[in-house]
Write a protein that holds these residues in place. Structure first.
Motif, PDB file in Angstrom:
ATOM      1  N   ALA A   1       0.832  -1.206   0.000  1.00  0.00           N
ATOM      2  CA  ALA A   1       0.000   0.000   0.000  1.00  0.00           C
ATOM      3  C   ALA A   1       0.865   1.254   0.000  1.00  0.00           C
ATOM      4  O   ALA A   1       0.573   2.229  -0.710  1.00  0.00           O
ATOM      5  CB  ALA A   1      -0.922  -0.015   1.223  1.00  0.00           C
ATOM      6  N   ARG A   2       1.955   1.243   0.764  1.00  0.00           N
ATOM      7  CA  ARG A   2       2.849   2.405   0.808  1.00  0.00           C
ATOM      8  C   ARG A   2       3.482   2.651  -0.565  1.00  0.00           C
ATOM      9  O   ARG A   2       3.564   3.791  -1.025  1.00  0.00           O
ATOM     10  CB  ARG A   2       3.929   2.193   1.870  1.00  0.00           C
ATOM     11  N   ASP A   3       3.906   1.562  -1.213  1.00  0.00           N
ATOM     12  CA  ASP A   3       4.528   1.711  -2.526  1.00  0.00           C
ATOM     13  C   ASP A   3       3.556   2.301  -3.544  1.00  0.00           C
ATOM     14  O   ASP A   3       3.937   3.131  -4.378  1.00  0.00           O
ATOM     15  CB  ASP A   3       5.039   0.358  -3.029  1.00  0.00           C
ATOM     16  N   TYR A   4       2.306   1.885  -3.463  1.00  0.00           N
ATOM     17  CA  TYR A   4       1.325   2.361  -4.449  1.00  0.00           C
ATOM     18  C   TYR A   4       0.839   3.773  -4.141  1.00  0.00           C
ATOM     19  O   TYR A   4       0.873   4.652  -5.003  1.00  0.00           O
ATOM     20  CB  TYR A   4       0.132   1.406  -4.521  1.00  0.00           C
ATOM     21  N   PHE A   5       0.375   3.983  -2.914  1.00  0.00           N
ATOM     22  CA  PHE A   5      -0.291   5.246  -2.598  1.00  0.00           C
ATOM     23  C   PHE A   5       0.673   6.390  -2.294  1.00  0.00           C
ATOM     24  O   PHE A   5       0.355   7.554  -2.537  1.00  0.00           O
ATOM     25  CB  PHE A   5      -1.252   5.050  -1.412  1.00  0.00           C
ATOM     26  N   ILE A   6       1.836   6.092  -1.740  1.00  0.00           N
ATOM     27  CA  ILE A   6       2.779   7.159  -1.379  1.00  0.00           C
ATOM     28  C   ILE A   6       3.905   7.283  -2.400  1.00  0.00           C
ATOM     29  O   ILE A   6       4.203   8.370  -2.884  1.00  0.00           O
ATOM     30  CB  ILE A   6       3.348   6.915   0.034  1.00  0.00           C
ATOM     31  N   HIS A   7       4.504   6.145  -2.757  1.00  0.00           N
ATOM     32  CA  HIS A   7       5.627   6.190  -3.702  1.00  0.00           C
ATOM     33  C   HIS A   7       5.177   6.177  -5.161  1.00  0.00           C
ATOM     34  O   HIS A   7       5.992   6.436  -6.049  1.00  0.00           O
ATOM     35  CB  HIS A   7       6.568   5.008  -3.448  1.00  0.00           C
ATOM     36  N   ASP A   8       3.900   5.880  -5.391  1.00  0.00           N
ATOM     37  CA  ASP A   8       3.348   5.863  -6.758  1.00  0.00           C
ATOM     38  C   ASP A   8       4.184   4.985  -7.679  1.00  0.00           C
ATOM     39  O   ASP A   8       4.533   5.372  -8.797  1.00  0.00           O
ATOM     40  CB  ASP A   8       3.263   7.296  -7.306  1.00  0.00           C
ATOM     41  N   ASN A   9       4.486   3.771  -7.225  1.00  0.00           N
ATOM     42  CA  ASN A   9       5.356   2.898  -8.013  1.00  0.00           C
ATOM     43  C   ASN A   9       4.719   2.421  -9.311  1.00  0.00           C
ATOM     44  O   ASN A   9       5.412   1.996 -10.235  1.00  0.00           O
ATOM     45  CB  ASN A   9       5.805   1.690  -7.178  1.00  0.00           C
TER      46      ASN A   9
ATOM     47  N   SER B   1      -2.804  11.017   0.085  1.00  0.00           N
ATOM     48  CA  SER B   1      -1.829  10.090   0.640  1.00  0.00           C
ATOM     49  C   SER B   1      -0.450  10.255   0.020  1.00  0.00           C
ATOM     50  O   SER B   1       0.480   9.556   0.385  1.00  0.00           O
ATOM     51  CB  SER B   1      -2.309   8.643   0.427  1.00  0.00           C
ATOM     52  N   ARG B   2      -0.298  11.186  -0.922  1.00  0.00           N
ATOM     53  CA  ARG B   2       0.982  11.352  -1.591  1.00  0.00           C
ATOM     54  C   ARG B   2       1.729  12.562  -1.050  1.00  0.00           C
ATOM     55  O   ARG B   2       1.144  13.548  -0.626  1.00  0.00           O
ATOM     56  CB  ARG B   2       0.788  11.520  -3.100  1.00  0.00           C
ATOM     57  N   ALA B   3       3.044  12.469  -1.087  1.00  0.00           N
ATOM     58  CA  ALA B   3       3.897  13.577  -0.653  1.00  0.00           C
ATOM     59  C   ALA B   3       4.853  13.904  -1.793  1.00  0.00           C
ATOM     60  O   ALA B   3       5.303  13.025  -2.531  1.00  0.00           O
ATOM     61  CB  ALA B   3       4.684  13.190   0.600  1.00  0.00           C
ATOM     62  N   TYR B   4       5.223  15.197  -1.951  1.00  0.00           N
ATOM     63  CA  TYR B   4       6.080  15.623  -3.055  1.00  0.00           C
ATOM     64  C   TYR B   4       7.243  16.433  -2.504  1.00  0.00           C
ATOM     65  O   TYR B   4       7.069  17.380  -1.753  1.00  0.00           O
ATOM     66  CB  TYR B   4       5.266  16.469  -4.056  1.00  0.00           C
ATOM     67  N   HIS B   5       8.450  16.026  -2.882  1.00  0.00           N
ATOM     68  CA  HIS B   5       9.658  16.734  -2.440  1.00  0.00           C
ATOM     69  C   HIS B   5       9.959  17.838  -3.459  1.00  0.00           C
ATOM     70  O   HIS B   5      10.222  17.564  -4.629  1.00  0.00           O
ATOM     71  CB  HIS B   5      10.831  15.753  -2.340  1.00  0.00           C
ATOM     72  N   SER B   6       9.956  19.082  -3.009  1.00  0.00           N
ATOM     73  CA  SER B   6      10.071  20.217  -3.934  1.00  0.00           C
ATOM     74  C   SER B   6      11.418  20.290  -4.652  1.00  0.00           C
ATOM     75  O   SER B   6      11.507  20.761  -5.781  1.00  0.00           O
ATOM     76  CB  SER B   6       9.828  21.521  -3.173  1.00  0.00           C
ATOM     77  N   SER B   7      12.494  19.808  -4.017  1.00  0.00           N
ATOM     78  CA  SER B   7      13.811  19.934  -4.623  1.00  0.00           C
ATOM     79  C   SER B   7      14.148  18.774  -5.553  1.00  0.00           C
ATOM     80  O   SER B   7      14.731  18.961  -6.630  1.00  0.00           O
ATOM     81  CB  SER B   7      14.882  20.036  -3.526  1.00  0.00           C
TER      82      SER B   7
END
Length: 224
Positions: free
Chosen positions: A193-201, A214-220
């Protein structure tokens, strides 16, 4: 000494505590007439008055002579008569949902078809562990996603896509019987679930330009 329920083509009788309520209730399964018939059968066959008399006899013979002398010294006694209380039938409460829609009890349960919650919950992500032998838990999940949509709950995708995602990320562990095996299956499901919903694998969110809760985006780095 619970009421008996008549089920099946042959008309077998089973104690109600042996049964559970299945999906797809029969019409008028909890109607007043049916409940009255069940309780009448219970009174006729089990004879609760005789049962109560036997209990009173047991309680009357409980204290030994020695124990009775101690109780008398403490000014205590065991009353063999059952406690009688006057029953009270409470009024049916009223449940109100969004747009002031009220629901009522039908066949023994609240009829929540087509209602929307005032403040629906969000199901931003989910993990699936299927312990069934035939792997048919997906049918149950499909029904749950459908209910979520009808109640306006926020889910990651539409009904069909959520069902497909559940198939992708689920962990099927039909032979898991020990706690350690089930714990490993749960951890595996959370990783999926983490790989799909957060890491968008699977790139499902990126390809559809969707940024879900459920997703997070690193600006840099641009990584999610």
């Amino acid at each position: 000494k619970m009421p008996l329920i008549n089920i099946g083509i042959m008309g077998e009788w089973y104690p109600v505590e042996f049964l559970y309520q299945a999906f797809g209730k029969a019409k008028n399964v909890n109607s007043t007439d049916q409940v009255t018939a069940i309780l009448s059968y219970n009174d006729d066959k089990l004879k609760p008055d005789s049962y109560m008399e036997s209990l009173k006899a047991i309680y009357s013979s409980l204290p030994s002579v020695y124990a009775k002398s101690i109780l008398d010294g403490l000014n205590l006694r065991i009353d063999s008569e059952p406690l009688q209380l006057e029953a009270k039938v409470l009024e049916e409460p009223t449940l109100e949902f969004a747009r002031n829609k009220r629901v009522f009890i039908k066949n023994g349960s609240w009829d929540l078809r087509g209602v929307e919650f005032h403040s629906p919950s969000d199901m931003s992500s989910f993990a699936v562990v299927d312990l069934s032998r035939d792997g048919q838990m997906i049918n149950y999940l499909r029904d749950q996603f459908r209910v979520c949509e009808k109640h306006k709950m926020d889910i990651p995708h539409d009904l069909q896509q959520c069902t497909r995602v559940a198939e992708i990320i689920k962990v099927h562990a039909p032979n898991s019987t020990h706690p350690e095996e089930i714990d490993r299956a749960i951890k595996h499901a959370i990783t999926n679930a983490r790989d799909y919903f957060i890491h968008d694998n699977k790139k499902k969110f990126r390809d559809t330009n969707t940024w879900f809760k459920s997703r997070a985006y690193h600006s840099s780095t641009g990584e999610s």
